[in-house]
Design a protein around this motif. Structure first.
Motif, short mmCIF file in Angstrom:
data_model
loop_
_atom_site.label_atom_id
_atom_site.label_comp_id
_atom_site.label_asym_id
_atom_site.label_seq_id
_atom_site.Cartn_x
_atom_site.Cartn_y
_atom_site.Cartn_z
N PRO A 40 3.56 34.34 -5.51
CA PRO A 40 4.83 34.08 -4.80
C PRO A 40 5.43 32.75 -5.23
O PRO A 40 4.72 31.82 -5.64
N ILE A 41 6.76 32.66 -5.16
CA ILE A 41 7.49 31.42 -5.42
C ILE A 41 8.01 30.92 -4.08
O ILE A 41 8.74 31.63 -3.40
N ALA A 42 7.60 29.70 -3.71
CA ALA A 42 7.96 29.17 -2.40
C ALA A 42 9.15 28.22 -2.49
O ALA A 42 9.47 27.68 -3.55
N GLY A 43 9.81 28.03 -1.34
CA GLY A 43 10.88 27.04 -1.25
C GLY A 43 12.08 27.35 -2.11
O GLY A 43 12.67 26.47 -2.71
N LEU A 44 12.50 28.61 -2.14
CA LEU A 44 13.60 29.03 -3.00
C LEU A 44 14.94 28.76 -2.31
O LEU A 44 15.17 29.17 -1.17
N THR A 45 15.85 28.06 -2.99
CA THR A 45 17.17 27.74 -2.47
C THR A 45 18.22 28.04 -3.52
O THR A 45 18.10 27.59 -4.66
N ALA A 46 19.23 28.82 -3.16
CA ALA A 46 20.30 29.18 -4.10
C ALA A 46 21.60 28.49 -3.71
O ALA A 46 21.98 28.49 -2.53
#
Length: 208
Positions: A109-115
């Motif tokens: 998993p990839i954590a702390g994703l912000t777009a």
């Protein structure tokens, strides 16, 4: 137009200034307004080359995150039903929809994703068109302070709404993206001026 952050810290819940943080930038700008292919501008970084030996060929390093962008013009048919059509040519008053889909290409998993979605001056964000909405997205005006929609400001001691034509950025706190999972964000904007200039494309940098 879409910028992507991969950070470990939690996004703030109140209006905060845009931090000078490291970002994974997937820029599209307003190129769709000029009729060029947005996909040509989607860059998640040039592939890194790993040299194993002088005789061995260099191998491409696969990016952990793939980004696919689409941009369409929103029209209504004779029955009043919306449809998305090609946005190769636009004029003032047209409605555009931008959508970015992020896919985790790893087994972790990839954590702390912000777009992030910058909104050029030539576009006016359509109220509450950001998806997903609710508590996942925040907006910022020219002051760069993020807060829930609708934004407000204090003028002469009184609180008043910020006009939507002053919205300059949207930010989604997407959280964790599971292994091999995908998620998408989208927003709509009205064209205020045709064929706006395209901002300079920024290089992609991986977070720590």
């Amino acid at each position: 137009m879409f910028l992507l952050q991969h950070v470990s810290r939690k996004a703030p819940s109140t209006r905060t200034a845009i931090p000078p943080s490291t970002r994974l930038n997937t820029f599209t700008g307003a190129r769709g307004l000029c009729g060029a292919a947005a996909a040509a501008l989607l860059m998640l970084g040039a592939p890194a080359l790993a040299q194993t030996s002088a005789a061995a060929p260099a191998a491409e390093k696969k990016s952990p995150l793939a980004v696919a962008l689409t941009q369409h013009k929103v029209e209504k048919d004779s029955a009043g039903k919306e449809r998305l059509v090609d946005a190769s040519s636009v004029k003032p008053g047209d409605i555009l929809e931008y959508r970015a889909t992020y896919t985790n290409q790893t087994a972790k998993p990839i954590a702390g994703l912000t777009a992030d979605l910058p909104i050029p001056e030539q576009l006016e964000y359509l109220p509450r068109s950001a998806r997903p909405g609710a508590g996942l997205v925040k907006a910022a005006a020219r002051d760069g302070l993020f807060g829930p929609e609708p934004l407000t400001r204090t003028v002469n001691g009184k609180s008043e709404p910020v006009p939507y034509d002053e919205y300059r950025r949207l930010r989604w706190a997407l959280g964790s993206l599971p292994a091999n999972g995908s998620t998408a964000v989208s927003a709509r904007a009205r064209v205020r001026a045709a064929a706006p200039p395209v901002p300079a494309q920024q290089p992609v940098k991986a977070g720590p």
